[in-house]
Design a protein around this motif. Structure first.
Motif, short mmCIF file in Angstrom:
data_model
loop_
_atom_site.label_atom_id
_atom_site.label_comp_id
_atom_site.label_asym_id
_atom_site.label_seq_id
_atom_site.Cartn_x
_atom_site.Cartn_y
_atom_site.Cartn_z
N SER A 267 0.87 -1.18 0.00
CA SER A 267 0.00 0.00 0.00
C SER A 267 0.90 1.22 0.00
CB SER A 267 -0.91 0.02 1.23
OG SER A 267 -0.15 0.17 2.41
N VAL A 268 0.32 2.39 -0.17
CA VAL A 268 1.09 3.61 -0.07
C VAL A 268 0.72 4.32 1.23
CG1 VAL A 268 1.38 3.85 -2.55
CG2 VAL A 268 -0.62 4.88 -1.45
N SER A 269 1.47 5.35 1.58
CA SER A 269 1.23 6.02 2.85
C SER A 269 -0.03 6.88 2.80
CB SER A 269 2.44 6.90 3.21
OG SER A 269 2.36 8.15 2.56
N ASP A 270 -0.39 7.44 3.94
CA ASP A 270 -1.56 8.32 4.01
C ASP A 270 -1.32 9.65 3.31
OD1 ASP A 270 -2.93 6.43 5.49
OD2 ASP A 270 -2.42 7.32 7.43
N PHE A 271 -0.08 9.90 2.91
CA PHE A 271 0.23 11.15 2.22
C PHE A 271 0.33 10.96 0.70
CE2 PHE A 271 1.84 11.66 6.53
CZ PHE A 271 1.32 12.90 6.87
N ALA A 272 -0.01 9.76 0.24
CA ALA A 272 0.11 9.46 -1.18
C ALA A 272 -1.10 8.69 -1.68
CB ALA A 272 1.39 8.64 -1.44
N SER A 273 -1.27 8.68 -2.99
CA SER A 273 -2.34 7.94 -3.63
C SER A 273 -1.85 7.42 -4.97
CB SER A 273 -3.58 8.82 -3.83
OG SER A 273 -4.58 8.12 -4.55
N LEU B 129 -10.57 13.29 2.68
CA LEU B 129 -11.02 13.73 4.00
C LEU B 129 -10.27 12.96 5.07
CD1 LEU B 129 -13.03 15.73 5.23
CD2 LEU B 129 -14.66 13.83 5.43
N HIS B 130 -9.63 13.70 5.97
CA HIS B 130 -8.79 13.10 7.01
C HIS B 130 -9.30 13.56 8.37
CE1 HIS B 130 -5.20 11.42 8.84
NE2 HIS B 130 -4.93 12.58 9.40
N ASN B 131 -9.44 12.61 9.29
CA ASN B 131 -9.97 12.92 10.64
C ASN B 131 -11.33 13.61 10.58
OD1 ASN B 131 -7.74 11.82 11.94
ND2 ASN B 131 -6.63 13.76 11.99
N LYS B 132 -12.14 13.23 9.58
CA LYS B 132 -13.54 13.64 9.43
C LYS B 132 -13.76 15.12 9.08
CE LYS B 132 -15.38 10.07 12.50
NZ LYS B 132 -16.24 9.77 13.68
N CYS B 133 -12.74 15.94 9.24
CA CYS B 133 -12.96 17.36 8.97
C CYS B 133 -11.80 18.02 8.24
CB CYS B 133 -13.25 18.11 10.27
SG CYS B 133 -11.92 18.02 11.48
#
Length: 225
Positions: A153-159, A176-180
């Motif tokens: 997988s890739v990190s949360d900072f990549a797609s 959307l990160h942390n709902k807001c």
């Protein structure tokens, strides 16, 4: 490098393209793993030593990519998200205001990212080694290569799934990160990435004698390009 090297790379990249197109049940993850293995194998053949994997991987992207797409560009989004205190609020706003920043807009690298010289011109006291942690080359290794190899997988900072169909090297996915909070994930577009790897392989193939001497200073540590 021998002609055999180029023939192997061509076959691997052809397979990568087929997997990306969905053949054999393939996906972008599978296609990218092959690209990463080609780059890692090439860099390890150029520079032999222990504990330099990231240094030589990044060096390869910087030194032997001669396309118009520059791995030394600085990702302002990722810099701001990973280390919000690296630049002051005023400094961040300087770059974001230049691109009329909006959370809902889909950005490409050319919309918002900058050359390191632009950052250093405004704030010459910034250490080059610290700034280059946010270069495309470093982020490609940290957020994509390392995660994909170890976690598939890739990190949360990549797609790996671009939101833009424009013919660009880098774009950003609004997530959307942390709902807001809206996070802008960096995405390297496959077609251009594939052509860059072909270009790197062609340039490396002209080298007569391997391995190369280790640089006195690696690019990622602040050496000149």
């Amino acid at each position: 490098m021998s002609p055999y090297y180029l023939s192997i790379v061509d076959k691997k990249l052809e397979l990568s393209q087929k997997l990306y197109d969905g053949h054999l049940g393939g996906s972008f993850y599978d296609a990218l793993l092959i690209i990463l293995s080609v780059l890692s194998a090439t860099s390890s053949n150029l520079w032999k030593d222990k504990k330099i994997d990231k240094k030589r991987f990044v060096e390869l992207l910087i030194r032997y990519n001669t396309t118009e797409y520059d791995f030394s560009d600085i990702s302002i989004f990722i810099m701001h998200q990973k280390e919000p205190d690296f630049l002051s609020k005023e400094q961040h706003n300087y770059f974001f205001n230049k691109c009329n920043f909006l959370d809902t807009k889909i950005y490409t690298g050319s919309d918002v990212d900058v050359k390191e010289a632009d950052v250093l011109f405004q704030w010459p006291k910034i250490k080059l080694k610290e700034l280059r942690k946010f270069s495309y080359a470093s982020l490609f290794y940290d957020e994509i290569r390392s995660f994909l190899i170890h976690e598939y997988s890739v990190s949360d900072f990549a797609s790996i799934y671009p939101m833009s169909q424009r013919n660009v090297f880098v774009s950003y996915v609004n997530c959307l990160h942390n709902k807001c909070e809206v996070r802008h994930q960096i995405c390297f577009h496959f077609d251009i990435l594939l052509n860059i790897v072909k270009n790197i392989a062609q340039n490396v193939a002209t080298i007569d004698k391997l391995p190369l001497e280790l640089p006195q200073k690696w690019w990622i540590d602040g050496a000149e390009k």
